[in-house]
Structure formats: C-alpha cells, structure tokens
Motif scaffolding. Structure first.
Motif, PDB file in Angstrom:
ATOM      1  N   ASN A  95       0.871  -1.162   0.000  1.00 15.10           N
ATOM      2  CA  ASN A  95       0.000   0.000   0.000  1.00 15.10           C
ATOM      3  C   ASN A  95       0.912   1.216   0.000  1.00 15.10           C
ATOM      4  OD1 ASN A  95      -2.182   1.860   0.497  1.00 15.10           O
ATOM      5  ND2 ASN A  95      -3.289   0.197   1.490  1.00 15.10           N
ATOM      6  N   SER A  96       0.327   2.405  -0.143  1.00 18.92           N
ATOM      7  CA  SER A  96       1.170   3.592  -0.106  1.00 18.92           C
ATOM      8  C   SER A  96       0.345   4.836   0.208  1.00 18.92           C
ATOM      9  CB  SER A  96       1.903   3.785  -1.436  1.00 18.92           C
ATOM     10  OG  SER A  96       0.986   4.043  -2.464  1.00 18.92           O
ATOM     11  N   GLY A  97       1.052   5.905   0.542  1.00 19.68           N
ATOM     12  CA  GLY A  97       0.433   7.203   0.780  1.00 19.68           C
ATOM     13  C   GLY A  97       0.127   7.472   2.235  1.00 19.68           C
ATOM     14  N   ILE A  98      -0.117   8.748   2.508  1.00 18.41           N
ATOM     15  CA  ILE A  98      -0.494   9.209   3.845  1.00 18.41           C
ATOM     16  C   ILE A  98      -1.945   9.639   3.813  1.00 18.41           C
ATOM     17  CG2 ILE A  98      -0.199  11.066   5.541  1.00 18.41           C
ATOM     18  CD1 ILE A  98       2.726  11.016   5.054  1.00 18.41           C
ATOM     19  N   SER A  99      -2.655   9.310   4.839  1.00 14.19           N
ATOM     20  CA  SER A  99      -4.048   9.714   4.974  1.00 14.19           C
ATOM     21  C   SER A  99      -4.304  10.123   6.411  1.00 14.19           C
ATOM     22  CB  SER A  99      -4.974   8.550   4.605  1.00 14.19           C
ATOM     23  OG  SER A  99      -6.319   8.878   4.869  1.00 14.19           O
ATOM     24  N   ASP A 100      -5.221  11.059   6.592  1.00 13.49           N
ATOM     25  CA  ASP A 100      -5.600  11.404   7.956  1.00 13.49           C
ATOM     26  C   ASP A 100      -6.760  10.523   8.424  1.00 13.49           C
ATOM     27  OD1 ASP A 100      -7.615  12.481   6.444  1.00 13.49           O
ATOM     28  OD2 ASP A 100      -7.441  14.509   7.249  1.00 13.49           O
ATOM     29  N   GLN A 101      -7.148   9.581   7.594  1.00 17.32           N
ATOM     30  CA  GLN A 101      -8.209   8.646   7.939  1.00 17.32           C
ATOM     31  C   GLN A 101      -7.600   7.372   8.521  1.00 17.32           C
ATOM     32  OE1 GLN A 101     -11.507   9.576   7.575  1.00 17.32           O
ATOM     33  NE2 GLN A 101     -10.490  11.521   7.105  1.00 17.32           N
ATOM     34  N   LYS A 102      -7.807   7.165   9.791  1.00 20.37           N
ATOM     35  CA  LYS A 102      -7.261   6.008  10.491  1.00 20.37           C
ATOM     36  C   LYS A 102      -7.705   4.687   9.861  1.00 20.37           C
ATOM     37  CE  LYS A 102      -8.141   6.525  14.726  1.00 20.37           C
ATOM     38  NZ  LYS A 102      -8.599   6.494  16.102  1.00 20.37           N
ATOM     39  N   GLU A 103      -8.888   4.700   9.265  1.00 19.51           N
ATOM     40  CA  GLU A 103      -9.434   3.490   8.672  1.00 19.51           C
ATOM     41  C   GLU A 103      -8.538   2.951   7.564  1.00 19.51           C
ATOM     42  OE1 GLU A 103     -11.249   6.324   9.185  1.00 19.51           O
ATOM     43  OE2 GLU A 103     -12.274   5.560  10.960  1.00 19.51           O
ATOM     44  N   LYS A 104      -7.850   3.841   6.844  1.00 20.91           N
ATOM     45  CA  LYS A 104      -6.941   3.397   5.777  1.00 20.91           C
ATOM     46  C   LYS A 104      -5.911   2.428   6.342  1.00 20.91           C
ATOM     47  CE  LYS A 104      -2.981   5.007   3.091  1.00 20.91           C
ATOM     48  NZ  LYS A 104      -3.086   4.404   1.799  1.00 20.91           N
ATOM     49  N   TYR A 105      -5.338   2.751   7.480  1.00 21.10           N
ATOM     50  CA  TYR A 105      -4.272   1.946   8.067  1.00 21.10           C
ATOM     51  C   TYR A 105      -4.806   0.684   8.725  1.00 21.10           C
ATOM     52  CZ  TYR A 105      -1.992   6.243   6.973  1.00 21.10           C
ATOM     53  OH  TYR A 105      -1.549   7.324   6.290  1.00 21.10           O
ATOM     54  N   ILE A 106      -5.969   0.799   9.337  1.00 26.77           N
ATOM     55  CA  ILE A 106      -6.601  -0.379   9.926  1.00 26.77           C
ATOM     56  C   ILE A 106      -6.912  -1.382   8.829  1.00 26.77           C
ATOM     57  CG2 ILE A 106      -8.679  -1.219  11.104  1.00 26.77           C
ATOM     58  CD1 ILE A 106      -8.618   1.487  12.673  1.00 26.77           C
ATOM     59  N   LYS A 107      -7.470  -0.902   7.718  1.00 27.63           N
ATOM     60  CA  LYS A 107      -7.800  -1.772   6.584  1.00 27.63           C
ATOM     61  C   LYS A 107      -6.527  -2.355   5.965  1.00 27.63           C
ATOM     62  CE  LYS A 107     -10.870  -3.422   3.751  1.00 27.63           C
ATOM     63  NZ  LYS A 107     -11.693  -4.525   4.179  1.00 27.63           N
ATOM     64  N   MET A 108      -5.474  -1.544   5.870  1.00 23.20           N
ATOM     65  CA  MET A 108      -4.209  -2.010   5.320  1.00 23.20           C
ATOM     66  C   MET A 108      -3.669  -3.180   6.144  1.00 23.20           C
ATOM     67  SD  MET A 108      -0.664   0.137   4.732  1.00 23.20           S
ATOM     68  CE  MET A 108      -0.470   0.579   6.459  1.00 23.20           C
ATOM     69  N   LEU A 109      -3.692  -3.043   7.463  1.00 22.25           N
ATOM     70  CA  LEU A 109      -3.190  -4.101   8.339  1.00 22.25           C
ATOM     71  C   LEU A 109      -4.072  -5.347   8.279  1.00 22.25           C
ATOM     72  CD1 LEU A 109      -2.066  -1.852  11.267  1.00 22.25           C
ATOM     73  CD2 LEU A 109      -0.593  -3.110   9.713  1.00 22.25           C
ATOM     74  N   GLU A 110      -5.382  -5.148   8.185  1.00 18.62           N
ATOM     75  CA  GLU A 110      -6.297  -6.292   8.043  1.00 18.62           C
ATOM     76  C   GLU A 110      -6.010  -7.051   6.747  1.00 18.62           C
ATOM     77  OE1 GLU A 110     -10.218  -4.610   8.290  1.00 18.62           O
ATOM     78  OE2 GLU A 110     -10.140  -4.460  10.470  1.00 18.62           O
ATOM     79  N   ASN A 111      -5.790  -6.300   5.647  1.00 16.49           N
ATOM     80  CA  ASN A 111      -5.500  -6.930   4.359  1.00 16.49           C
ATOM     81  C   ASN A 111      -4.173  -7.691   4.400  1.00 16.49           C
ATOM     82  OD1 ASN A 111      -7.857  -6.035   3.198  1.00 16.49           O
ATOM     83  ND2 ASN A 111      -6.941  -4.214   2.310  1.00 16.49           N
ATOM     84  N   ALA A 112      -3.186  -7.126   5.072  1.00 14.32           N
ATOM     85  CA  ALA A 112      -1.891  -7.795   5.205  1.00 14.32           C
ATOM     86  C   ALA A 112      -2.040  -9.088   5.998  1.00 14.32           C
ATOM     87  CB  ALA A 112      -0.878  -6.870   5.870  1.00 14.32           C
ATOM     88  N   LYS A 113      -2.821  -9.053   7.064  1.00 17.07           N
ATOM     89  CA  LYS A 113      -3.043 -10.260   7.871  1.00 17.07           C
ATOM     90  C   LYS A 113      -3.794 -11.328   7.086  1.00 17.07           C
ATOM     91  CE  LYS A 113      -3.593  -7.687  12.081  1.00 17.07           C
ATOM     92  NZ  LYS A 113      -4.483  -7.434  13.217  1.00 17.07           N
ATOM     93  N   LEU A 114      -4.782 -10.901   6.293  1.00 17.27           N
ATOM     94  CA  LEU A 114      -5.524 -11.850   5.449  1.00 17.27           C
ATOM     95  C   LEU A 114      -4.589 -12.492   4.427  1.00 17.27           C
ATOM     96  CD1 LEU A 114      -8.886  -9.959   4.787  1.00 17.27           C
ATOM     97  CD2 LEU A 114      -8.573 -12.106   6.029  1.00 17.27           C
TER      98      LEU A 114
END
Length: 121
Positions: A95-114
């Motif tokens: 994944n890439s980029g910065i966001s002020d939306q915490k959900e982006k990072y939570i989703k990124m980590l969930e996808n990595a775990k999956l």
C-alpha cells in the motif's frame, strides 16, 4: 534486504517495511516516539503498540541501497510505501500514501493479515 527479513524471522513476526522518500516528514512526527512515524494513524500509541506486537516494523529511506530492489515492485508513485512480507521474504501485500483517515491503516493491516493467513493454508 535479506538481513531485514532475517531479523523479522528471528523476532517471530512478519515484516512490515515502510519506505519514504522524505527524511523527517513534518506531518509524520509523533509526540509518543523519538523516531518519526510515517503514518498519521500510527500517531496513536495504542494502535502503534498493536502494530509492533504483530509485525516487525522497519523504516528506510528510498535512497537506501538495501530497499532499492523492493521499490521496483511499488505499484503507485506515492510515498510512504508500505510492504508486507512473509517469512520467505516475498511481498504479500503493499500500500502507499499518507491519509488522515485512520481506517486506511486499519484496513491495510487487516488486508496484510488476510494475505498472511491465506498463505498458511
């Protein structure tokens, strides 16, 4: 790069590699940690602690020779770039980029775990 993967394997955790092209990115300074944290969501101490419990987190600048080969796999031009590896050193999610939306990072980590879980089946 293999040395980084080996350190992650020794820790018993999958590797999360964060690559940025800007040293000391001002928008990513964390008041909780001495090192700059390259994601807005990681500002929160509790969230960062969770990430560090599940992943061996390694930060590098894009100019670092050890990560140059990894950047060839980067799908987007945005920085920071986040790469997740399995124990064999293969990229399983990015994944890439910065966001002020915490959900982006939570989703990124969930996808990595999956992605990790799907490989262990």
């Amino acid at each position: 790069m293999q040395e980084i993967v080996n350190k992650a394997n020794q820790s018993g955790k999958p590797l999360m590699l964060i690559i940025d092209d800007t040293p000391n990115r001002i928008s990513a300074k964390s008041r909780f940690f001495k090192k700059p944290i390259w994601t807005i969501a990681l500002f929160e101490k509790k969230f960062f602690k969770t990430v560090k419990n599940e992943f061996y987190v390694y930060y590098a600048l894009s100019s670092n020779q050890a990560v140059k080969e990894i950047l060839a796999y980067k799908a987007t031009p945005d920085y920071p770039a986040y790469f997740f590896f399995n124990s064999k050193g293969e990229i399983i999610y990015q994944n890439s980029g910065i966001s002020d939306q915490k959900e982006k990072y939570i989703k990124m980590l969930e996808n990595a775990k999956l992605a990790l879980d799907s490989q262990s089946i």
